[in-house]
Design an enzyme around this catalytic site. Structure first.
Site, PDB file in Angstrom:
ATOM      1  N   ASP A  68       0.767  -1.410   0.121  1.00 60.32           N
ATOM      2  CA  ASP A  68       0.033   0.110  -0.065  1.00 60.32           C
ATOM      3  C   ASP A  68       0.812   1.250   0.054  1.00 60.32           C
ATOM      4  O   ASP A  68       2.044   1.301   0.200  1.00 60.32           O
ATOM      5  CB  ASP A  68      -0.969  -0.090   1.254  1.00 60.32           C
ATOM      6  CG  ASP A  68      -0.207  -0.552   2.342  1.00 60.32           C
ATOM      7  OD1 ASP A  68       0.933  -0.315   2.602  1.00 60.32           O
ATOM      8  OD2 ASP A  68      -1.220  -0.664   3.640  1.00 60.32           O
ATOM      9  N   HIS A  97      -6.895  -4.521  10.565  1.00 58.51           N
ATOM     10  CA  HIS A  97      -6.922  -4.448   8.892  1.00 58.51           C
ATOM     11  C   HIS A  97      -5.745  -5.208   8.417  1.00 58.51           C
ATOM     12  O   HIS A  97      -4.643  -5.334   9.232  1.00 58.51           O
ATOM     13  CB  HIS A  97      -6.767  -2.961   8.625  1.00 58.51           C
ATOM     14  CG  HIS A  97      -5.441  -2.047   8.942  1.00 58.51           C
ATOM     15  ND1 HIS A  97      -5.642  -0.695   9.172  1.00 58.51           N
ATOM     16  CD2 HIS A  97      -4.411  -2.658   9.394  1.00 58.51           C
ATOM     17  CE1 HIS A  97      -4.421  -0.416   9.482  1.00 58.51           C
ATOM     18  NE2 HIS A  97      -3.544  -1.397   9.595  1.00 58.51           N
TER      19      HIS A  97
END
Ligand code: PGA
Length: 240
Positions: free
Chosen positions: A67, A138
């Site tokens: 990410d 997450h």
């Protein structure tokens, strides 16, 4: 899931480095999914040490990070591309062109997400994907929600994640509110997954990985559906 519970952060870093280095020795052209955050820093340091001692060769490894904040300048001290260069890439013999992160400077985030997924699909997905875990469960920036995205996408960060990441910024207001992230499907298509966790603040998220249920409210629980996941965590994360 294979559990390796170690005493502390130092032992986690050692176990993680041994794991990844053994995969690189077995397959020098390894496709390696990488992660940022505090968790892997000690492990990256040991990988650099191994390179310096001549025990590791990264010249054929190709890396794809999970990410990147969006939008963010690559030159921003908090960009993940800067993080990766500082904590790993600048200190090993990986060619710069073998390292990949979503482009936080892309004009069109959705198009960038699609292009990143397509690039990963083209190489056939990761041999090994490294993951940290958020306090909220997450993985990458796949935040708890009713529905999760399968592929790489632009996502809004939750308040919990903004607060957790604020320690790196001047104030919580400065934390980007969006990110580009591999989706749950991108992660799950890796042949093998290594998740690292340390510290009491990860205990709730780690606890949720122990039973036989999955929920999009704790995205990491979906890893229970993957056939080859190793979790290396310290006692504080495992026991609370
Ligand atoms: P951390 O972040 O390593 O900084 O705790 C992990 C994550 O949020 O996935």
């Amino acid at each position: 899931m294979n559990w390796i519970v170690v005493n502390d952060e130092k032992e986690m870093a050692k176990a993680g480095a041994d794991f990844l280095l053994s995969r690189i020795i077995n397959k020098p052209e390894l496709l390696l999914g990488l992660a940022t955050g505090s968790t892997p820093v000690g492990m990256y340091r040991l990988m650099i040490e191994a390179y310096r001692k001549g025990e590791a060769d990264f010249s054929r490894v190709r890396t794809y990070n999970l990410d990147e904040y969006y939008p963010i300048l690559k030159s921003d001290v908090n960009s993940y591309v800067r993080f990766m260069r500082k904590n790993l890439f600048d200190h090993i013999n990986i060619p710069r062109e073998n390292t990949h992160l979503p482009n936080g400077e892309a004009k069109d985030g959705e198009a960038e997400a699609k292009a990143y997924e397509a690039m990963i699909a083209e190489v056939g997905y990761m041999d090994v994907q490294l993951l940290g875990i958020g306090q909220n469960g997450h993985i990458g920036f796949n935040e708890p929600d009713d529905k999760l995205c399968v592929n790489t996408h632009v996502t809004a960060l939750t308040e919990n994640t903004v607060a957790a990441n604020a320690r790196f910024f001047d104030s919580p207001d400065c934390v980007p509110k969006h990110a580009l992230t591999m989706g749950i499907g991108t992660i799950m298509k890796a042949k093998e997954i290594l998740l690292l966790a340390n510290g009491k603040n990860k205990h709730a998220a780690i606890e949720a990985l122990k039973d036989d249920t999955v929920t999009t409210a704790i995205p990491a629980t979906l890893l229970k559906l993957h056939p080859n996941v190793t979790i290396v965590c310290d006692k504080a994360a495992f026991e609370g």
